[in-house]
Write an enzyme that holds these catalytic residues in place. Structure first.
Site, PDB file in Angstrom:
ATOM      1  N   CYS A 191     -12.656 -15.746   6.291  1.00 20.60           N
ATOM      2  CA  CYS A 191     -12.785 -14.325   6.601  1.00 20.60           C
ATOM      3  C   CYS A 191     -13.079 -14.131   8.090  1.00 20.60           C
ATOM      4  CB  CYS A 191     -13.839 -13.686   5.697  1.00 20.60           C
ATOM      5  SG  CYS A 191     -13.696 -11.888   5.574  1.00 20.60           S
ATOM      6  N   HIS A 194     -12.574 -15.483  -0.215  1.00 22.41           N
ATOM      7  CA  HIS A 194     -13.939 -15.885  -0.554  1.00 22.41           C
ATOM      8  C   HIS A 194     -13.962 -16.468  -1.965  1.00 22.41           C
ATOM      9  CE1 HIS A 194     -15.974 -14.174   2.912  1.00 22.41           C
ATOM     10  NE2 HIS A 194     -15.321 -13.035   2.748  1.00 22.41           N
TER      11      HIS A 194
END
Length: 476
Positions: A325, A422
């Protein structure tokens, strides 16, 4: 409702354990936290986000996490401001003083979410935030006694004896509360006792006499709690004694660090959190640059620690890099924030390990994902929760594919990878294959089974040391 004498006294874990203990008695249970503050969020079945602790508590209940379980989530973006998530969706980014003015309006959605959970379950176990002893925050409170009064919920207060001063914690809390709030507290629990609990019998009796509250027990230190997902970045510690060393940078605004949990539990792995001021270990096989709530600010923080120099040395020695991310964005050539989404508008030069560029946008991507990891061909189940679009030549070598859509990027030699996914390491086959490249072999390790087993152990310990029957009698 479980409230604490302070932050990090074990409220989240106790709620999870009580949820599992109640489920094992045949009850339908739901967790609830009116207001949480954490950058460790989970994506819910209804497409929103809640605190990671409530997602773990939902797992303890055997149900999918839902935005009603944590209707107000504050995600700090700076020392004075936070993103405000209401019932799973971003509402605004506010400074603390502005949020205090908004807070009274949030009781309505909080009570709406609580009412929906009550309609679904035999029992709702509520977790407070911080401490009710912060009486200067009582006006407009939605996290502790303000919620308890509005919802007419009885309270049990938790003290942490491992910190010392537990008698003062519990007796002092009653001393500063308004009488009406103090009357809502029906009892107390002493948490994290090391050694023989009978040695505290006199102190336990003193608390009961000074407060007039019922004692529900003394809970011993539960070392296996370290294996469960942590919500507070302060809880991140080095873990494991395996031969393969993985280092993760402890960024100042680290987010969604539960990505690391399956790695720290995996046999053969040693996971190190590199703290500010510490060098990146020279023998690390992989360095992970994790997610961040403030990517450009944390990139400056990274450079201030000298980690950019350490990363160059690591890469020159043949080491691998994984950016997740915000970490993926940092590994690129540049990060632009033309509209000031994360702060002051502008652009920051990236670390340059991936030939990609990122532009931050106000639209947040928030979704669960089933993808295929391109190098291995294995399935990855995860979630995306980010601002920004990333593109560039290295995206032609994607990390994964979501259907026909490429996701992430890899360098030409494959030693640098970036992804927005994630939770990717919860996928057992993918994690085993990814670690196999580091010389780690434990293909029979099942992360989900291990977490479930620890929750069962916690429930057993709670049943053994607390009067759960009397606790359950408090429910209305």
């Amino acid at each position: 409702m479980l409230q604490g004498t302070g932050s990090n006294v074990g409220k989240s874990l106790l709620v999870a354990g009580l949820c599992r203990a109640a489920v094992r008695r045949g009850l339908t249970v739901r967790p609830f936290k009116p207001q949480n503050m954490s950058n460790n969020a989970a994506v819910t079945v209804d497409g929103g986000e809640i605190g990671r602790a409530q997602a773990l508590q939902a797992l303890a209940c055997g149900v999918e996490p839902h935005t009603d379980m944590n209707p107000v989530l504050l995600k700090p973006e700076s020392d004075i401001g936070a993103q405000v998530i209401v019932q799973g969706k971003r509402r605004a980014t506010l400074k603390a003083r502005d949020y205090a003015r908004l807070k009274p309006e949030l009781m309505r959605p909080v009570l709406e979410s609580f009412a929906r959970l009550k309609a679904q379950a035999d029992l709702v176990i509520v977790e407070g935030a911080g401490s009710p002893a912060e009486v200067n925050l009582r006006r407009g409170d939605i996290a502790n006694m303000g919620f308890a009064a509005a919802a007419d919920v009885p309270v049990v207060l938790i003290g942490d004896i491992d910190r010392g001063g537990v008698i003062a914690q519990l007796v002092g809390t009653k001393a500063v509360l308004d009488p009406e709030d103090a009357a809502r507290i029906k009892g107390f629990i002493v948490n994290r006792f090391r050694g023989d609990p009978s040695l505290f019998d006199d102190g336990y009796q003193m608390i009961a006499e000074r407060t007039g509250w019922q004692g529900f027990g003394v809970l011993p230190w539960f070392a296996r709690a370290a294996l469960l997902p942590a919500e507070d970045a302060l809880d991140l510690q080095p873990f494991g004694d395996g031969e393969s060393r993985i280092a993760c940078l402890a960024l100042s605004r680290i987010a969604n660090f539960d990505d690391l949990d399956p790695l720290k539990m995996h046999p053969g792995v040693r996971l190190d959190m590199v703290r500010p001021g510490q060098p990146i270990p020279g023998d690390a096989a992989v360095v992970i640059v994790p997610g961040s709530k403030s990517t450009r600010a944390d990139l400056a923080f990274l450079r201030a620690q000298g980690w950019d120099i350490d990363l160059r040395a690591h890469h020159r020695r043949g080491g691998r890099l994984l950016g997740i991310c915000g970490g993926f964005q940092m590994l690129g050539r540049s990060i632009a924030d033309p509209h000031g989404v994360e702060g002051e508008a502008g652009a920051t030069e990236g670390l340059g390990y991936l030939d990609v560029e990122t532009v931050l946008t106000s639209d947040k991507r928030l979704t669960r994902v089933d993808a295929i990891h391109v190098p291995s061909g294995l399935q990855v189940a995860g979630y995306e929760i980010h601002l920004g679009l990333t593109d560039g030549p290295d995206c032609l070598r994607p990390f994964a594919r979501i259907g026909d859509v490429p996701e992430g990027a890899r360098s030409g030699d494959g030693r640098v990878e970036g992804t927005y996914l994630h939770g990717l390491f919860t996928s057992d086959a993918f994690r085993a294959a990814w670690l196999h490249a580091l010389g780690v072999s434990a293909d029979d390790f099942r992360y989900g089974n291990e977490v479930d087993a620890v929750l069962d152990e916690l429930a057993i310990q709670i049943n053994r040391h607390l009067d759960v029957t009397e606790l359950l009698k408090l429910s209305r």
